[in-house]
Design an enzyme around this catalytic site. Sequence first.
Site, short mmCIF file in Angstrom:
data_model
loop_
_atom_site.label_atom_id
_atom_site.label_comp_id
_atom_site.label_asym_id
_atom_site.label_seq_id
_atom_site.Cartn_x
_atom_site.Cartn_y
_atom_site.Cartn_z
N ALA A 63 7.19 -4.18 -2.84
CA ALA A 63 7.45 -5.36 -1.53
C ALA A 63 6.19 -6.20 -1.32
O ALA A 63 4.89 -5.30 -1.56
CB ALA A 63 8.25 -4.74 -0.70
N GLY A 102 8.77 -1.43 -4.36
CA GLY A 102 10.01 -1.28 -4.80
C GLY A 102 9.87 -1.51 -6.04
O GLY A 102 10.90 -2.01 -6.29
N GLU A 105 11.44 1.05 -7.50
CA GLU A 105 13.09 1.18 -7.04
C GLU A 105 13.89 -0.40 -7.92
O GLU A 105 15.21 0.36 -7.57
CB GLU A 105 12.86 1.28 -5.57
CG GLU A 105 12.36 2.20 -5.08
CD GLU A 105 11.79 1.91 -3.69
OE1 GLU A 105 12.38 2.64 -2.01
OE2 GLU A 105 11.58 0.46 -3.40
N GLU A 125 4.30 4.66 -0.94
CA GLU A 125 4.49 4.84 0.31
C GLU A 125 4.12 5.13 1.57
O GLU A 125 3.98 4.34 2.57
CB GLU A 125 6.18 3.83 -0.02
CG GLU A 125 7.27 2.81 -0.01
CD GLU A 125 7.45 2.92 -1.72
OE1 GLU A 125 8.52 2.23 -2.45
OE2 GLU A 125 6.99 4.23 -1.93
N1 T1G Z 1 1.69 -7.09 -1.42
C1 T1G Z 1 0.70 -7.85 -1.01
N2 T1G Z 1 -0.16 -8.33 -1.59
C2 T1G Z 1 -0.47 -6.73 -2.38
C3 T1G Z 1 0.20 -5.54 -3.11
C4 T1G Z 1 1.44 -5.68 -2.26
N3 T1G Z 1 2.44 -4.58 -2.84
N4 T1G Z 1 -0.46 -4.77 -3.38
C5 T1G Z 1 -1.88 -6.09 -3.81
N5 T1G Z 1 -1.88 -6.85 -3.04
C6 T1G Z 1 -2.55 -7.89 -3.18
C7 T1G Z 1 -4.28 -7.18 -2.33
O1 T1G Z 1 -3.53 -7.25 -1.39
C8 T1G Z 1 -4.96 -8.14 -2.51
O2 T1G Z 1 -5.23 -9.46 -2.84
C9 T1G Z 1 -4.12 -8.35 -4.61
O3 T1G Z 1 -3.41 -8.23 -4.14
C10 T1G Z 1 -5.00 -7.52 -5.80
O4 T1G Z 1 -4.89 -6.00 -4.91
C11 T1G Z 1 10.68 -1.34 0.04
C12 T1G Z 1 8.46 -0.89 1.15
C13 T1G Z 1 -1.10 -3.11 -7.57
C14 T1G Z 1 -3.06 -0.87 -8.05
O5 T1G Z 1 1.53 0.62 -2.20
O6 T1G Z 1 -2.08 0.26 -4.52
O7 T1G Z 1 7.29 -1.65 -1.94
O8 T1G Z 1 -7.35 -8.92 -1.44
O9 T1G Z 1 -7.47 -5.13 -4.84
O10 T1G Z 1 -7.15 -2.71 -7.01
O11 T1G Z 1 10.37 1.23 -1.11
O12 T1G Z 1 -3.20 -3.33 -4.69
O13 T1G Z 1 -7.57 -9.99 -3.55
O14 T1G Z 1 -6.08 -11.17 -1.35
O15 T1G Z 1 -5.10 -3.30 -4.09
O16 T1G Z 1 -5.94 -3.80 -8.96
C15 T1G Z 1 3.99 -0.61 -2.43
C16 T1G Z 1 -0.36 -1.25 -3.27
C17 T1G Z 1 4.72 -1.28 -1.12
C18 T1G Z 1 1.72 -0.55 -3.69
C19 T1G Z 1 -3.54 -2.86 -7.18
N6 T1G Z 1 3.14 -0.95 -2.96
N7 T1G Z 1 -1.18 -2.23 -4.03
O17 T1G Z 1 -4.96 -2.40 -7.42
O18 T1G Z 1 -6.10 -5.14 -7.35
S1 T1G Z 1 5.71 -0.94 0.01
C20 T1G Z 1 2.51 -0.05 -2.97
C21 T1G Z 1 -1.67 -1.15 -5.01
C22 T1G Z 1 7.23 -0.91 -0.94
C23 T1G Z 1 9.91 -0.59 -0.87
C24 T1G Z 1 8.44 -0.72 0.16
C25 T1G Z 1 -2.82 -1.91 -5.52
C26 T1G Z 1 -2.49 -2.02 -7.18
P1 T1G Z 1 -7.00 -9.60 -2.00
P2 T1G Z 1 -5.63 -4.84 -5.46
P3 T1G Z 1 -6.08 -3.12 -8.18
#
Ligand code: T1G
Length: 692
Positions: A63, A102, A105, A125
């Site tokens: 998400a 998500g 999912e 998450e």
């Molecule tokens: N939403 C918004 N921005 C995100 C994002 C996300 N999910 N993931 C990364 N970014 C932005 C981050 O802030 C950065 O921005 C840029 O992307 C690059 O990220 C309903 C509730 C995917 C493994 O927990 O683990 O789904 O600093 O530097 O090292 O159940 O980002 O450039 O402006 O980390 O290559 C679940 C979170 C969400 C994954 C990539 N997903 N992201 O790593 O790049 S909750 C996560 C990561 C959800 C549902 C629920 C990592 C990555 P900026 P980065 P990276």
Amino acid sequence: MSEVVKADNREGILVLTVDYPPVNALGAPVRQGLAEHLTSAQSDNSVKAVVIACAGRSFFSGADIREFGKPPQPPVLRDVQVMIENSTKPVIAAIHGNALGGGLEVALCCHFRITTKSAKLGLPEVKLGLLPGAGGTQRLPRVVGIEKAVQMIVGGEPVAGTEALALGLVNDVFDGDPGRAGEAFARRALAEKMPLKRVRDDDSKLQPAKANRQLFNDAVAAMTRRARGLVAPLACAECISYTLDYPFEKGLQLEREKFLELLNGEQSKAQRHVFFAERAAAKVEGVSADVKPRTVERVAVIGAGTMGGGITMSFVNAGVPVTLIEVAEDALSRGLGVIKKNYEATAARGGISAADVQKRMGLITGKIGLDHARDADLVLEAVFETMAIKKDVFVKLDAIAKPGAVLASNTSYLNIDEIASVTKRPQDVVGMHFFSPANVMKLCEIVRGAKTAPDVLATAVAIAKRIAKVPVVVGNCDGFVGNRILASRAKQAEELLLEGALPQQVDAVLTKFGLPMGPFAMSDLAGLDVGWRSRKDRGIKSEIADALCEAGRFGQKTGKGFYKYEGRAAVPDPDVERLIDETLQKMGRKRRAVSDDEIFERMVYPMINEGARILQEKIAARPGDIDIVWVYGYGWPVYHGGPMYYADTVGLKKIAERLSHYAKETGNPSLEPAPLLKQLADAGKTFASLAA
Ligand code: T1G
């Protein structure tokens, strides 16, 4: 039609390609685009099947976290998932890079999933203080079974594509372009009339745990053992249990309720702050994104002691070969021996294979003499922590190291400019301060000297990330950010003992708050004699700690310090209380009752105050940088976001008032609120407002 979702009807196979940089988060534009094309595909007779793929480096990474806490924009993710799940035409998810949260999912709602072997599929998450709120806790157990689902959801670690295939989480693996691979699979599914199965309709994988609930309980116990203070891991487990007790739709509804509870909870807000603060910390003030890091292929580590050994392991764990340099054979073989023993212990616990141990040891070349650093792109010095020895090493390195080599010091508080001043290339000198044990602790404080070149900073940040560390660039001052704040806390801890508190009382207040250890147990671990020797060198006193050392109580290493040790267990010692009483008597002081609240405020508020001074002096660029230093370097509980984030939750006005109160009570002017703290408090502002 949507800009971020491109539709391409390839002779009946509708390939939807999502392009929403940087990580294809499932933001509103993506959901809208998917909904539009999925709706029209149902009534378009030319469409026989649908493929969902992403452009760029990854499938959906979850998400869009930036949308949390804002009013939801339609369609919500559940609506898109229902469209996919109820499609009368096969829907195939073609995964590459990451399918996280998500993103996975959504894929679990597709009739078929294919992936590249190296892709990462997971529900992380819990790391954001949340739980999979789009059906992940109800669908994943139905695909991989209860125990694996508990591991993946409560732990938050992804599985690779190859393991996903073995688990039945995907139907096939592919190489190359996801859209093409998805198209090919769709044609096969149509040709072989593969039935359109919905994950929600198949409970077969739940039967073993339904028959024997202990399977579920044991899996949860194993994964929540280290959840100390975190609410999300237990909430994740509870949601998974709904698959055993309720029909699918009911489980989904209960999951949603629990998700919203966490989403609006303080812990997840703090953990989301840490997520973004960690990414912001890697952006260096004054170093633009186009400054290219220097190439680092060969690394030399000077000193095979505890820190040098741990640093070396961090590099070889990331596949970077290291020349480990010592002055004498015995020191070198001792250092190599400790590294090998650590790896063998990890292998014995099943963390890595025996072959991995060989492979990693094979990446380390032990050498005697600094000359062997001549070809290194990065030389990392981890020798004894005195200025004289550091300078001696850097004078020699200046003559030996190749032009353009980055010269880094692992000093934990010495002046980087002074170290650099003995070289003719101060622009190539930088601090890279690792934390013990360096192969485990994630933080790397990168100390910027007055002359450190921008590309050297960019190199240090890049290499820190490459070895899975969290880099934070800080300015050069005594103790940099982490140890400087630690010193302000230690001062108050000592004061509290002189006023009547006991070591175990002070430590208990901080461990109750969520820190892994209090200041006195920490001193016993580090060894009281270290501080004693340096105080004597500097002619300063710490009455109670000095008295303990004079009594031969150096901490864990002598089985006695602020505590006595039964094995590794710290036990309060009446002898210490007697020794404190005697010391206070000699100082003409009387003990008084000190409340836990006072202890907490006098432990934590001076840390925040020192943080404000550090921001004022631009030793840290953002309040979030200080939070990341303390979360990844000193065990500050992630669910309290870090000292500066925490301060904003308490309110700066209250903190400033309490500090003034204690400054008056104790007659200690250093407790007076720092100008920046006072200014923000008076203006009703927060530290976060500084970064806005
Ligand atoms: N939403 C918004 N921005 C995100 C994002 C996300 N999910 N993931 C990364 N970014 C932005 C981050 O802030 C950065 O921005 C840029 O992307 C690059 O990220 C309903 C509730 C995917 C493994 O927990 O683990 O789904 O600093 O530097 O090292 O159940 O980002 O450039 O402006 O980390 O290559 C679940 C979170 C969400 C994954 C990539 N997903 N992201 O790593 O790049 S909750 C996560 C990561 C959800 C549902 C629920 C990592 C990555 P900026 P980065 P990276």
